[in-house]
Scaffold this motif. Structure first.
Motif, mmCIF file in Angstrom:
data_model
loop_
_atom_site.group_PDB
_atom_site.id
_atom_site.type_symbol
_atom_site.label_atom_id
_atom_site.label_comp_id
_atom_site.label_asym_id
_atom_site.label_seq_id
_atom_site.Cartn_x
_atom_site.Cartn_y
_atom_site.Cartn_z
ATOM 1 N N ALA A 451 -66.177 8.157 -36.252
ATOM 2 C CA ALA A 451 -66.758 8.435 -37.332
ATOM 3 C C ALA A 451 -65.642 8.841 -38.549
ATOM 4 N N ILE A 452 -64.928 9.805 -38.087
ATOM 5 C CA ILE A 452 -63.911 10.089 -39.355
ATOM 6 C C ILE A 452 -62.998 9.141 -39.376
ATOM 7 N N ILE A 453 -62.557 8.581 -38.161
ATOM 8 C CA ILE A 453 -61.337 7.381 -38.072
ATOM 9 C C ILE A 453 -61.846 6.381 -39.325
ATOM 10 N N LEU A 471 -55.710 1.654 -30.575
ATOM 11 C CA LEU A 471 -56.975 1.818 -31.726
ATOM 12 C C LEU A 471 -56.411 1.538 -32.931
ATOM 13 N N MET A 472 -57.398 0.941 -34.001
ATOM 14 C CA MET A 472 -57.046 0.552 -35.312
ATOM 15 C C MET A 472 -58.377 0.908 -36.396
ATOM 16 N N ASN A 473 -58.208 1.510 -37.229
ATOM 17 C CA ASN A 473 -59.446 1.677 -38.040
ATOM 18 C C ASN A 473 -59.512 0.542 -39.191
ATOM 19 N N PRO A 474 -60.601 0.425 -39.861
ATOM 20 C CA PRO A 474 -61.021 -0.545 -40.669
ATOM 21 C C PRO A 474 -59.925 -0.671 -41.814
ATOM 22 N N VAL A 475 -59.445 0.236 -42.312
ATOM 23 C CA VAL A 475 -58.516 0.499 -43.237
ATOM 24 C C VAL A 475 -57.149 -0.231 -42.866
ATOM 25 N N ALA A 476 -56.842 0.162 -41.690
ATOM 26 C CA ALA A 476 -55.549 -0.471 -41.186
ATOM 27 C C ALA A 476 -55.836 -1.893 -41.001
ATOM 28 N N LEU A 477 -56.991 -2.434 -40.443
ATOM 29 C CA LEU A 477 -57.184 -3.743 -40.339
ATOM 30 C C LEU A 477 -57.107 -4.519 -41.572
ATOM 31 N N LYS A 478 -57.615 -3.828 -42.527
ATOM 32 C CA LYS A 478 -57.638 -4.574 -43.901
ATOM 33 C C LYS A 478 -56.126 -4.493 -44.560
ATOM 34 N N LEU A 479 -55.513 -3.328 -44.402
ATOM 35 C CA LEU A 479 -54.327 -3.315 -45.105
ATOM 36 C C LEU A 479 -53.071 -4.372 -44.493
ATOM 37 N N LEU A 480 -53.503 -4.574 -43.273
ATOM 38 C CA LEU A 480 -52.545 -5.355 -42.323
ATOM 39 C C LEU A 480 -53.020 -6.784 -42.268
ATOM 40 N N VAL A 558 -50.110 8.585 -32.965
ATOM 41 C CA VAL A 558 -51.055 8.114 -34.040
ATOM 42 C C VAL A 558 -50.276 8.013 -35.215
ATOM 43 N N VAL A 559 -50.616 6.935 -36.024
ATOM 44 C CA VAL A 559 -49.861 6.575 -37.348
ATOM 45 C C VAL A 559 -50.825 6.438 -38.261
ATOM 46 N N ILE A 560 -50.518 7.245 -39.518
ATOM 47 C CA ILE A 560 -51.287 6.869 -40.586
ATOM 48 C C ILE A 560 -50.361 6.359 -41.737
ATOM 49 N N PHE A 561 -50.905 5.393 -42.248
ATOM 50 C CA PHE A 561 -50.285 4.756 -43.201
ATOM 51 C C PHE A 561 -51.036 4.528 -44.414
ATOM 52 N N SER A 562 -50.276 4.305 -45.624
ATOM 53 C CA SER A 562 -51.255 3.883 -46.770
ATOM 54 C C SER A 562 -50.271 2.953 -47.713
ATOM 55 N N ASP A 563 -50.844 2.136 -48.295
ATOM 56 C CA ASP A 563 -50.214 1.056 -49.137
ATOM 57 C C ASP A 563 -49.947 1.979 -50.404
#
Lengths: 798, 129
Positions: A451-453, A471-480, A558-563
């Motif tokens: 839920a958090i992810i 594991l990939m969260n939805p934002v990761a999928l979207k960004l990539l 774990v990798v957290i990244f943002s555009d």
């Protein structure tokens, strides 16, 4: 119920039944026997008594005839009834006859109480009781049926008639018998027989005693007869008596002397005789209501009945005693039978008992027990067969026992194995349960984590220790711009190319690789200038944070990244703004300064003092503005993170000294004394520019906000492992109510403002920014009017 | 001084006032200074064959930035050896690094210095081997 009891019951029932049957039979038989016997006895007795009666009556008759034959009477009567006889003669004759009858006749027989002579009309013409002359006896006959004189009147010679026994109370208290006979003349008739006269003799006999005695045998006894006596002796309640047709006793019962004559007796008996004419011989209720057996002899001639009675009780007395005896006998027999049956069954069944006992023993596992063979009957045979069976059983049991022993040993073995298996199983179950609990917990955590992810607004990517995406969260999928299916199990390097600026970052330098290899947490910020290039070809600037995931063993990263395109644009906009602003501000300012400078330098001609002063003011103003702008720009640069440290190692003392030198004109102008308290050998790693700005600003503050002749001291020390610098003065200090704002932008304390009207208010803010930028702390102590000391730390750097 | 001995300096500065001041001072110092108000013009001059002993380069220029100009110069084999000092209004370590990477001799922030000081410094840079 056991056999004995059954047997006993059966036998007793049988016996009792038989006994009862016999009893009843005997009862009935004996009863009838007795009753019949009694009846016949009574009949006989009655007949015999009747005989006796008749004898008696004959006796009376004889007497009567005898006296009627009396010549004197005959003659006298003849003369009397002759109609030719004169009345006087008649009377005389009557009188004489009366006397004759009384004195000559009845004295001879005391039982005759009256002797009457009757004429043909029934009137007494002469009597032993003179007063009776004239009595109408005929009336009596008619009324009572008493005398039968009318018959006597027609009688032949030698005939006498007895009438019923009556009780005539006027004549006698006792019952009387009347007897009559015709009187015959002494003259013979043609046929040779005496001529009949129309007169009869009537004798009143009182002979009830005699009669009853006769009946009861006592007369006979006198006479020698035995029957009545015997009867009376045999039967205590036996009675023989006479009764007239109205039912009055004519003889008193010999036993019951209380009974007296004239008592009434049963009507039934009377009626059967006088009405029906039958004689009874049966059992009936007598006048007292007692059941009696009775036989009657109906003597109609005399209107009397003879009764012989015996009470039923007495009749059946034997029966009663028989009954008693029979019952006793039956009971006795039953008892005997029961005892016998019990005994018999006991004896017979004893072998069975022993067989039962043996069976019980065997059932208690005494397999060696055997039944004793005691008899040659069926039980004996049973015992033999039973024992045979027990032999086989024993053998089988022994075999079974051995087998069982064998088996139980095996079972024990298996059980032990089972027990240990069970232990293992239980342990496993516990483990499973723990695992399940854990799984649930983990699931919960996973769910929470998921839920958090899913909800974080940055791209999250997890790789395992082999750098495979798990594991990939939805934002990761979207960004990539990829789907989960495309990515799971692949390495990030297959999907993302990382650039620093325009340069491709080598695989081993990629943040995740570094994290997985060295375990370090890698932070790539705006300033690092990293870009992701994704399969679609798009390249965008990124901020990356990577971290190791460990739980005991390395799990992954774990990798957290943002555009940060926007951020970067923003940044760039800011910095371009800043640079543009700074440029736009600085350029004209520089112009002012330089031209003012050239003027002052008299590059374009000499200036007079006033002109010089004016030009100086211009220059000063520009310089101040320049400082302000510089400070602002530094601050904004620090705040937007664009200021980078450049670290060098310096010798602190010379460094500080040079700053003092730069400020020397101002220091000497105010005649301030200074101290530098730094060890000669102190070397620190710092950003020169920043440290310079910090010290320079603090010193200038101290210079500006002190009075002539004041002192400034700069110190350096290691306090609790930290490098601490201090700048102390004894100037105007900071008012307490302004201390909290002192580091604020453009803030000027009141006393400062009055002392130095034109200050930017940015100095301390800039100092604070610089110190904090290099990771140090800054604080101060100040007392208004006494001075201030500012401290800042320099953390060790490599 | 001989005209031939005068050092040739190209000043690339978009602010006319500043440029004028710089030229004035350089001239006073005895250099022969030329002003280009943008990088393109400077490039053109160079392409046309003008060669200078020193280039005073501002970064914030209209059109092509000073750093791009620098890059271009370095890419040009003919011009790569030109001695250039960046004299910019703004400092910025990143720019300084890039400039140094691109072979700038010096990086001076205008606002920090007096004009005289800058001139002195540049003179020093020119005379450096």
């Amino acid at each position: 119920m056991n056999i004995r009891a059954k047997l006993a019951i059966v036998f007793s029932v049988v016996t009792v039944s038989v006994g009862v049957a016999v009893f009843f039979y005997l009862n009935a038989y004996l009863g009838s026997l007795l009753s019949d016997g009694m009846k016949s006895t009574l009949r006989v007795v009655a007949e015999i008594s009747e005989g006796s009666y008749f004898v008696f009556t004959e006796d009376v008759k004889t007497r009567t005839i005898d006296w009627s034959s009396d010549g004197y009477i005959r003659n006298t009567v003849e003369k009397m009834i002759d109609s030719g006889t004169p009345l006087k003669e008649k009377n005389r004759l009557t009188h004489e006859l009366n006397i004759y009858l009384k004195e000559k006749k009845i004295v001879h027989d005391p039982s005759v109480i009256i002797m009457d002579i009757l004429d043909r009309n029934g009137f007494v013409v002469a009597s032993s009781r003179a007063d009776r002359v004239g009595v109408d006896e005929g009336k009596e006959e008619r009324e009572l049926g008493a005398i039968r004189w009318s018959e006597a009147m027609k009688a032949k010679f030698g005939e006498a008639f007895i009438s019923s026994i009556v009780s005539e109370e006027d004549e006698s208290t006792e019952a009387m018998t009347h007897a009559t006979a015709r009187i015959f003349s002494t003259t013979l008739g043609k046929d040779g027989f005496p001529l009949p006269l129309d007169a009869i003799v009537l004798l009143h006999f009182v002979r009830s005693d005699q009669l009853s005695g006769m009946l009861n045998g006592s007369f006979q006894e006198e006479q020698g007869g035995l029957t009545g006596v015997a009867f009376g002796k045999t039967y205590t309640s036996g009675e023989i008596y006479l009764v007239d047709k109205n039912g009055f006793l004519l003889t008193s019962p010999s036993r019951d002397k209380k009974r007296h004559i004239n008592e009434k007796v049963s009507d039934y008996v009377i009626s059967s005789c006088f009405k029906d004419g039958g004689e009874i011989n049966e059992e009936y209720l007598n006048h007292d209501g007692i059941k009696v057996f009775g036989a009657s002899m109906c003597i109609k001639r005399d209107n009397i009945m003879l009764l012989a009675e015996v009470q039923s009780d007495e009749t059946f007395a034997p029966l009663a005693s028989m009954r008693r005896s029979a019952i006793l006998g039956i009971l006795f027999t039953v008892a005997v039978i029961v005892l016998c049956s019990i005994l018999f069954s006991s004896i017979t069944l004893r072998p069975l008992d022993s067989i039962i006992a043996t069976a019980r023993e065997v059932s208690e596992k005494k397999y060696s027990a055997r039944a004793p063979i005691k008899s040659k009957d069926e039980f004996g045979y049973l015992a033999i067969v039973f024992n045979d069976m027990l032999d086989k059983l024993e053998k089988a049991m022994v075999e079974a026992y051995d087998k069982a022993k064998d088996l139980s040993e095996k079972v024990l073995l298996i059980e032990n194995q089972n027990a240990s298996l069970e232990g293992g199983r239980k342990a496993m179950i516990n483990l499973l349960e723990d695992a399940r609990e854990l799984e649930v917990g983990l699931q919960n955590e996973r769910d929470t984590s998921s839920a958090i992810i899913a909800s974080i607004s940055e791209g999250l990517l997890v790789v395992d220790k082999n750098d495979k995406i798990i594991l990939m969260n939805p934002v990761a999928l979207k960004l990539l711009g990829v789907t989960r299916e495309e990515c799971l199990g692949k390495c990030p390097i297959d999907i993302i190319s990382i650039f620093k600026g325009d340069e491709l970052v080598a695989p081993e330098d990629r943040p995740v690789a570094r994290t997985l290899k060295d375990g370090e947490n890698v932070f790539i910020g705006r300033e690092d200038n990293f870009y992701f290039q994704i399969p679609s070809g798009r390249k965008f600037p990124v901020a990356i944070a990577t971290s190791l995931i460990k739980s005991g063993n390395l799990v992954g990263a774990v990798v957290i990244f943002s555009d940060i395109t926007e951020d970067k644009l923003l940044d760039e906009a800011k910095s371009s703004f800043i640079s543009t602003a700074s440029h736009q501000l600085r350029t004209p300012l520089t112009s002012i300064r330089w031209y003012a400078e050239m003027l002052l330098d008299e590059d374009v001609g000499a200036l007079n003092k006033e002109q010089k002063d004016f030009a100086q003011e211009v220059y000063n103003g520009a310089a101040r503005l320049n400082d302000t702008i510089n400070s602002l720009l530094y601050i904004s640069r620090i705040e937007s993170g664009k200021l980078q440290e450049e670290l060098v190692e310096i010798e602190l003392k010379p460094f500080v000294k040079s700053i003092f030198d730069e400020l020397a004109p101002l220091i000497s102008q105010k005649k301030l004394s200074t101290t530098i308290d730094i060890g000669d050998e102190v070397r620190i790693v710092v950003d020169k520019f920043m440290l310079h700005e910090v010290i320079s600003n603090l010193l200038s503050n101290s210079i500006r906000y002190t009075n002539e002749g004041n002192h400034i001291a700069l110190g350096y020390d290691i306090v609790e492992g930290e490098a601490v610098c201090s700048v102390a003065d004894n100037g105007i200090g900071i008012p307490d109510n302004q201390k909290d704002k002192i580091f604020g932008k453009f803030f000027r304390a009141e006393n400062a403002m009055s002392k130095v009207p034109d200050g930017s208010g940015l100095g301390l803010n800039l100092v604070k920014q610089f110190v904090e930028k290099w990771g140090g702390r800054i604080w101060f102590y100040s007392i208004e009017g006494k001075g201030s000391t500012f401290y800042f730390t320099i953390p060790p750097r490599s | 001084m001989d005209a031939i001995d005068k050092k040739m300096i190209l000043v690339v500065e978009d602010d006319v006032a500043l440029g004028k001041a710089i030229l004035f001072k350089l001239d006073k110092k005895g250099y022969s200074a030329t002003l280009a108000t943008d990088a393109e013009s400077a490039l053109q001059l160079l392409k046309n064959g003008a060669r200078y002993d020193f280039i005073w380069l501002d970064i914030l220029l209209p059109g092509m930035s000073g750093l791009d100009f620098l890059k271009k110069i370095r890419e040009d084999s003919a011009l790569k050896d030109e001695r250039i000092a960046i004299v910019s209004a703004s400092g910025g370590y990143d720019k300084e690094v890039i400039a140094k990477q691109l072979g700038a001799v010096d990086y001076i922030v205008k606002s920090q210095f007096n004009l005289n000081d800058i001139i002195e410094r540049v003179a020093g840079d020119i005379n450096k081997p």
